[in-house]
Design a protein around this motif. Structure first.
Motif, PDB file in Angstrom:
ATOM      1  N   PRO A  66       0.807  -1.233   0.000  1.00 43.49           N
ATOM      2  CA  PRO A  66       0.000   0.000   0.000  1.00 43.49           C
ATOM      3  C   PRO A  66       0.837   1.278   0.000  1.00 43.49           C
ATOM      4  CG  PRO A  66      -0.924  -1.588   1.522  1.00 43.49           C
ATOM      5  CD  PRO A  66       0.403  -2.144   1.074  1.00 43.49           C
ATOM      6  N   GLU A  67       1.960   1.277   0.710  1.00 44.09           N
ATOM      7  CA  GLU A  67       2.813   2.462   0.726  1.00 44.09           C
ATOM      8  C   GLU A  67       3.534   2.639  -0.608  1.00 44.09           C
ATOM      9  OE1 GLU A  67       6.101   4.801   3.436  1.00 44.09           O
ATOM     10  OE2 GLU A  67       5.302   2.892   4.150  1.00 44.09           O
ATOM     11  N   VAL A  68       3.953   1.540  -1.227  1.00 45.74           N
ATOM     12  CA  VAL A  68       4.583   1.620  -2.546  1.00 45.74           C
ATOM     13  C   VAL A  68       3.581   2.199  -3.554  1.00 45.74           C
ATOM     14  CG1 VAL A  68       5.618   0.293  -4.433  1.00 45.74           C
ATOM     15  CG2 VAL A  68       6.197  -0.256  -2.063  1.00 45.74           C
ATOM     16  N   ILE A  69       2.363   1.720  -3.515  1.00 45.10           N
ATOM     17  CA  ILE A  69       1.315   2.231  -4.414  1.00 45.10           C
ATOM     18  C   ILE A  69       1.129   3.731  -4.210  1.00 45.10           C
ATOM     19  CG2 ILE A  69      -1.179   2.175  -4.838  1.00 45.10           C
ATOM     20  CD1 ILE A  69      -1.041  -0.881  -4.308  1.00 45.10           C
ATOM     21  N   ASP A  70       1.062   4.175  -2.953  1.00 46.55           N
ATOM     22  CA  ASP A  70       0.900   5.604  -2.659  1.00 46.55           C
ATOM     23  C   ASP A  70       2.076   6.424  -3.167  1.00 46.55           C
ATOM     24  OD1 ASP A  70      -1.535   5.200  -1.419  1.00 46.55           O
ATOM     25  OD2 ASP A  70      -0.720   5.249   0.617  1.00 46.55           O
TER      26      ASP A  70
ATOM     27  N   SER B 156      -1.354  -4.146 -10.124  1.00 44.07           N
ATOM     28  CA  SER B 156      -1.085  -4.913 -11.347  1.00 44.07           C
ATOM     29  C   SER B 156       0.027  -4.289 -12.178  1.00 44.07           C
ATOM     30  CB  SER B 156      -2.357  -5.050 -12.184  1.00 44.07           C
ATOM     31  OG  SER B 156      -2.872  -3.773 -12.513  1.00 44.07           O
ATOM     32  N   ALA B 157       0.078  -2.955 -12.229  1.00 42.17           N
ATOM     33  CA  ALA B 157       1.126  -2.271 -12.989  1.00 42.17           C
ATOM     34  C   ALA B 157       2.489  -2.460 -12.325  1.00 42.17           C
ATOM     35  CB  ALA B 157       0.802  -0.780 -13.117  1.00 42.17           C
TER      36      ALA B 157
ATOM     37  N   GLU C 242       8.958  -7.281 -16.003  1.00 39.35           N
ATOM     38  CA  GLU C 242       9.694  -6.771 -17.165  1.00 39.35           C
ATOM     39  C   GLU C 242      11.064  -6.203 -16.787  1.00 39.35           C
ATOM     40  OE1 GLU C 242       5.589  -5.308 -19.410  1.00 39.35           O
ATOM     41  OE2 GLU C 242       6.960  -3.822 -18.593  1.00 39.35           O
ATOM     42  N   GLY C 243      11.362  -6.153 -15.488  1.00 36.82           N
ATOM     43  CA  GLY C 243      12.630  -5.597 -15.028  1.00 36.82           C
ATOM     44  C   GLY C 243      12.656  -4.084 -15.005  1.00 36.82           C
ATOM     45  N   ARG C 244      11.479  -3.451 -15.018  1.00 34.83           N
ATOM     46  CA  ARG C 244      11.401  -1.982 -15.036  1.00 34.83           C
ATOM     47  C   ARG C 244      10.960  -1.391 -13.704  1.00 34.83           C
ATOM     48  NH1 ARG C 244       7.983   0.586 -18.906  1.00 34.83           N
ATOM     49  NH2 ARG C 244       6.367  -0.891 -18.352  1.00 34.83           N
TER      50      ARG C 244
END
Length: 83
Positions: free
Chosen positions: A31-35, A42-43, A50-52
């Motif tokens: 959740p913190e990474v998303i914020d 999903s992204a 993909e290593g990105r």
């Protein structure tokens, strides 16, 4: 009497001379990474495959974390115009 004790010059300079101890690496949950990055779950996982995007670490069967410094570095690279 002075109610506020004053530091002597010796103790003040000793504090300034002591090196700063770096804080330990911080781990972030999803959740913190998303914020922070503004991407959906999903992204994030698609870009990881993909290593990105920085890889997560597993702390257990249902516990994934990311290293905060790696996320911060990724954000800086995107801000500079990286992939």
């Amino acid at each position: 009497m002075n109610a506020h004790p004053q530091l002597s010059e010796d103790s003040a300079s000793a504090d300034q001379a002591s090196p700063q101890v770096p804080s330990p690496p911080r781990l972030l949950r999803l959740p913190e990474v998303i914020d922070r990055v503004g991407l959906r779950r999903s992204a994030i996982y698609q870009r990881m495959s993909e290593g990105r995007f920085p890889k997560s670490r597993s702390l257990g069967p249902k516990c994934a974390v990311w290293v905060e410094a790696e996320i911060d570095q990724w954000i800086c690279e995107i801000a500079k115009g990286g992939s």
